[in-house]
Write a protein that holds these residues in place. Structure first.
Motif, PDB file in Angstrom:
ATOM      1  N   GLU A  21       7.200  -3.229   5.648  1.00  0.00           N
ATOM      2  CA  GLU A  21       6.720  -2.753   4.347  1.00  0.00           C
ATOM      3  C   GLU A  21       7.572  -3.304   3.199  1.00  0.00           C
ATOM      4  O   GLU A  21       8.810  -3.271   3.255  1.00  0.00           O
ATOM      5  CB  GLU A  21       6.740  -1.223   4.324  1.00  0.00           C
ATOM      6  CG  GLU A  21       6.451  -0.591   2.978  1.00  0.00           C
ATOM      7  CD  GLU A  21       5.057  -0.936   2.451  1.00  0.00           C
ATOM      8  OE1 GLU A  21       4.923  -1.147   1.232  1.00  0.00           O
ATOM      9  OE2 GLU A  21       4.107  -1.003   3.273  1.00  0.00           O
ATOM     10  N   GLU A  53       3.575  -0.493   7.299  1.00  0.00           N
ATOM     11  CA  GLU A  53       2.688  -0.475   6.127  1.00  0.00           C
ATOM     12  C   GLU A  53       2.395   0.954   5.664  1.00  0.00           C
ATOM     13  O   GLU A  53       2.041   1.824   6.474  1.00  0.00           O
ATOM     14  CB  GLU A  53       1.384  -1.196   6.462  1.00  0.00           C
ATOM     15  CG  GLU A  53       0.330  -1.138   5.376  1.00  0.00           C
ATOM     16  CD  GLU A  53       0.801  -1.773   4.070  1.00  0.00           C
ATOM     17  OE1 GLU A  53       0.536  -1.186   2.999  1.00  0.00           O
ATOM     18  OE2 GLU A  53       1.434  -2.854   4.125  1.00  0.00           O
ATOM     19  N   ASP A  54       2.549   1.175   4.349  1.00  0.00           N
ATOM     20  CA  ASP A  54       2.319   2.512   3.796  1.00  0.00           C
ATOM     21  C   ASP A  54       0.838   2.810   3.581  1.00  0.00           C
ATOM     22  O   ASP A  54       0.380   3.940   3.796  1.00  0.00           O
ATOM     23  CB  ASP A  54       3.055   2.661   2.457  1.00  0.00           C
ATOM     24  CG  ASP A  54       4.571   2.734   2.631  1.00  0.00           C
ATOM     25  OD1 ASP A  54       5.015   3.023   3.764  1.00  0.00           O
ATOM     26  OD2 ASP A  54       5.294   2.499   1.646  1.00  0.00           O
ATOM     27  N   ASN A  94      11.256  -0.188   0.768  1.00  0.00           N
ATOM     28  CA  ASN A  94      11.528  -0.442   2.190  1.00  0.00           C
ATOM     29  C   ASN A  94      12.674   0.439   2.702  1.00  0.00           C
ATOM     30  O   ASN A  94      13.745   0.495   2.101  1.00  0.00           O
ATOM     31  CB  ASN A  94      11.876  -1.924   2.380  1.00  0.00           C
ATOM     32  CG  ASN A  94      12.116  -2.282   3.832  1.00  0.00           C
ATOM     33  OD1 ASN A  94      13.176  -2.017   4.374  1.00  0.00           O
ATOM     34  ND2 ASN A  94      11.112  -2.889   4.452  1.00  0.00           N
ATOM     35  N   ASN A 140      -2.081   3.393   6.858  1.00  0.00           N
ATOM     36  CA  ASN A 140      -1.298   3.006   8.036  1.00  0.00           C
ATOM     37  C   ASN A 140      -2.125   3.144   9.311  1.00  0.00           C
ATOM     38  O   ASN A 140      -2.779   4.163   9.534  1.00  0.00           O
ATOM     39  CB  ASN A 140      -0.047   3.881   8.139  1.00  0.00           C
ATOM     40  CG  ASN A 140       0.835   3.506   9.309  1.00  0.00           C
ATOM     41  OD1 ASN A 140       0.568   3.893  10.437  1.00  0.00           O
ATOM     42  ND2 ASN A 140       1.882   2.742   9.042  1.00  0.00           N
ATOM     43  N   GLU A 194       3.140  -5.415   7.042  1.00  0.00           N
ATOM     44  CA  GLU A 194       2.841  -5.568   5.615  1.00  0.00           C
ATOM     45  C   GLU A 194       1.479  -6.237   5.404  1.00  0.00           C
ATOM     46  O   GLU A 194       1.175  -7.265   6.005  1.00  0.00           O
ATOM     47  CB  GLU A 194       3.944  -6.389   4.947  1.00  0.00           C
ATOM     48  CG  GLU A 194       3.674  -6.758   3.503  1.00  0.00           C
ATOM     49  CD  GLU A 194       3.479  -5.531   2.609  1.00  0.00           C
ATOM     50  OE1 GLU A 194       2.577  -5.568   1.748  1.00  0.00           O
ATOM     51  OE2 GLU A 194       4.218  -4.533   2.786  1.00  0.00           O
TER      52      GLU A 194
END
Length: 458
Positions: free
Chosen positions: A357, A291-292, A361, A295, A429
């Motif tokens: 993500e 996950e961006d 990706n 995080n 995600e």
């Protein structure tokens, strides 16, 4: 792992039953109690030789003494030929030993080891080239046979008894040489434990050392027979051989235990893949784009992963892809491994899915991978078992650290190794998370994010 050639065991099983044996031994042939006793002594030398031993005893009742004597001599010649082949193979090994820099104690011990090996080889070579069975079943020429037996039975440093004693102490590290370390352990420490050549080199060293010891004890017993020594002396030598070989076997267990057969994988540690004990490990890596936004990847302090974790995560694998390599099955217990092909006997299938993500990706994978799917998301398959107690130690190769996965009941204990439970949590995600759990899989209590528990052994 089995070291001593069966031909060597056959020698020990028949060598004190020939026509050249002393009168006490001949009389014992008609004494059932003595016969049972001798069978017990001989069978104890190496349990794996029991069937061959019984064949040798039965053969004695059917064949003439001369024929048995010829069989005995041919067996000694056969093991000598095999030792000759092994000896040529260990030329490079001996040169390597000579080059190792462990100080003066090592040098002195290596010289003594080389001298002892040469002395045993001389005994066997003389027997092969200079002696043969005569019409009466005795080794001839008689004068040379007597001289050979006297040399083998000598009580000084060149006799078989002292030479075999020296080799035994050097193998188990009780001689005071090599800083009271084992010759084999020092040699093994110079090998690359992850190399495909590790196991062949270990086998080569031990095959040679065990083979020549077995042949040495056989020559010792043959010499006692030539000199008409007592049954008790013969029995004492066989007891000594049995005791020493068993002590060496127990001492070497941590170095000779093989990985189980089958294809499977383990997580890679920061020291690399496990020791290549009859297993070829192939490396691979799965890069998780986690996950961006905000995080929150997390892990226990002091985790022993092989790097590659932070805002994203690299899962690194050690995959055993040759199912025929190794020995036996995985032991009963409570743990998981990566699946590669069919799950080994006793395991159940399972799978985890990572919803990685979605935006931009960057997932990727390379090398040898567990069974699964490696696209924009990740699916990895496992083999898990819960048919034993996690607190009952299982036996696995222990020469280098490795990971297993925790299954249900805490970390599985492994004999002769300490264990530390570790964990890693993926921040998967956030939007419409599709993480999945199927079948029997490693212990994971991360909820919408995976948090897997690892068992680190060292």
């Amino acid at each position: 792992m089995k070291f001593a050639p069966l031909v060597g065991l056959f020698i020990l099983s028949i060598v004190c039953q020939t026509q050249s044996a002393p009168a006490e031994l001949k009389a014992a042939e008609v004494d059932q109690e003595q016969t049972r006793r001798r069978r017990s002594i001989l069978a104890a030398v190496i349990p794996a030789a029991i069937d061959l031993l019984q064949q040798g005893i039965e053969e004695y009742g059917r064949r003439k003494a001369q024929e048995l004597e010829e069989a005995q001599l041919e067996a000694l010649r056969d093991i000598q030929r095999k030792l000759g082949v092994l000896d040529r193979k260990v030329d490079a090994l001996q040169r390597t030993i000579g080059r190792l820099q462990f100080g003066q104690q090592w040098l002195e011990g290596a010289v003594l080891y080389g001298n002892d090996i040469q002395r045993l080889e001389y005994f066997l070579d003389f027997l092969e080239r200079r002696l043969s069975p005569g019409n009466s079943g005795q080794l001839v020429p008689t004068n040379l046979a007597e001289e050979w037996a006297d040399a083998v039975l000598s009580l000084d440093d060149d006799g078989a008894g002292q030479v075999l004693h020296n080799i035994h102490e050097m193998i188990i590290g009780s001689s005071g040489l090599f800083g009271r370390n084992s010759l084999f352990v020092l040699y093994e420490s110079t090998l690359d434990g992850q190399s495909d050549q590790y196991w062949p080199k270990v086998r080569q060293f031990l095959d040679f050392t065990f083979s020549i010891q077995i042949a040495g004890y056989a020559a010792w017993v043959t010499s006692l027979n030539i000199k008409n020594r007592t049954l008790q002396e013969v029995s004492d030598v066989i007891d000594t051989a049995n005791t020493r070989i068993e002590q060496q076997r127990v001492f070497l267990l941590p170095y000779t235990k093989e990985w189980p057969k089958g294809s499977y994988g383990l997580p890679r540690t920061n020291t690399g893949c496990p020791v290549a004990a009859n297993a070829r490990w192939r490396g691979g890596v799965r890069h998780h784009d986690t996950e961006d936004d905000d995080n929150s990847n997390a892990w226990i302090g002091g985790i022993h992963f092989d790097g590659g974790y932070g805002r994203n995560m690299d899962q690194k694998f050690c995959m055993k892809t040759d199912a025929d390599m190794g020995e036996g099955n995985w032991p009963a217990g409570n743990y998981c491994i990566f699946k590669k092909g069919n799950c080994p006997t006793g395991f159940q299938w399972g799978k985890l899915k990572w919803d990685d993500e979605d935006d931009d990706n960057q997932n990727r994978a390379s090398g040898a991978l567990p069974d699964g799917s490696y696209g924009r998301n990740t699916e990895i398959q496992y083999c898990c078992r819960g048919d034993g107690s996690a607190t009952t130690p299982i036996v696995l190769p222990s020469r280098r650290p490795f990971y297993l996965f925790r299954f249900r009941a805490g970390c599985q204990r492994v004999a002769d190794m300490s264990v530390r439970e570790e964990w890693f949590r993926w921040d998967d995600e956030d939007d419409d998370n599709q993480n999945g759990y199927y079948g029997a899989h490693p212990f994971d209590h991360g909820g919408r994010n995976h948090q897997i528990h690892y068992c680190y052994y060292s």
